[in-house]
Design an enzyme around this catalytic site. Structure first.
Site, PDB file in Angstrom:
ATOM      1  CB  ILE A 242       1.945  53.748  61.023  1.00 37.40           C
ATOM      2  CG1 ILE A 242       3.656  53.513  61.605  1.00 37.40           C
ATOM      3  CG2 ILE A 242       0.696  53.714  61.757  1.00 37.40           C
ATOM      4  CD1 ILE A 242       3.936  52.260  61.363  1.00 37.40           C
ATOM      5  CD  GLU A 243      -1.343  58.259  59.993  1.00 35.14           C
ATOM      6  OE1 GLU A 243      -2.415  58.721  59.280  1.00 35.14           O
ATOM      7  OE2 GLU A 243      -1.187  59.169  61.587  1.00 35.14           O
TER       8      GLU A 243
END
Length: 198
Positions: free
Chosen positions: A76-77
């Site tokens: 996600i990051e």
């Protein structure tokens, strides 16, 4: 037609991830339509889990953190890009999008911020510190990773919430949409990773 199975997308796995039952009369096509993000994550799970697997395993063992959450955070990051840089004002860098200020606080050398091994090690260390601060509450630790612990502390104080009693139900609605979605997506991805290991 009842729900059909594929090697990764099965009704029990979808149920486990979304945490509610499915209508047994639904076709697989309808399930995919209604839960396309969950299905997409289930299909991507092996690739997410393979990325930097050894580094994640080592760091999660050292800091006693669920490796599925770390894999989900990396996905996600930064989408697994070790040279990723935030387009936002935080100037986050690397696989786990650590800011220079946080890097200094946790001992991550600035020249190593784009090194996968260091980013994962120190990002996991920082997440473990946040878990410890918030009584092992993943919701608060993820919110603090995304927003910063000072902001989370202010939100808790302003709303009269005890960190020990925080849930997605009572904390999510008072967060901004981006952070609320961030937490939900990471927890959903981590559950998908867990269920596809079985």
């Amino acid at each position: 037609q009842p729900i059909q199975s594929t090697p990764l997308v099965t009704a029990p796995r979808i149920i486990q991830v979304i945490e509610k039952p499915l209508d047994p009369k639904m076709t697989l096509e309808k399930v995919v339509e209604e839960h396309h993000e969950v299905v997409r994550t289930l299909l991507r799970a092996p690739k997410i889990r393979r990325s930097y697997q050894e580094y994640v395993r080592h760091a999660s063992n050292e800091y006693k953190v669920d490796p599925n959450i770390i894999h989900a955070m990396i996905d996600i990051e930064s989408k697994g890009n070790p040279k990723a840089r935030s387009a936002m004002g935080a100037l986050s860098i690397g696989l786990m999008q650590i800011t220079p200020q946080t890097a200094e606080e946790i001992g991550l050398p600035r020249r190593k911020m784009t090194d996968p091994k260091y980013s994962i090690h120190y990002g996991t260390k920082y997440f473990a510190m946040l878990l410890n601060k918030y009584h092992n509450n993943k919701i608060l630790a993820l919110a603090a990773y995304n927003l910063g612990p000072n902001k989370v502390d202010r939100i808790l104080k302003r709303n009269g919430l005890d960190a020990k009693n925080v849930t997605q139900e009572n904390f999510g609605p008072i967060l901004n949409r981006i952070t609320r979605n961030y937490i939900t997506t990471i927890l959903t991805t981590a559950t998908a990773l867990d269920t596809t290991q079985r």
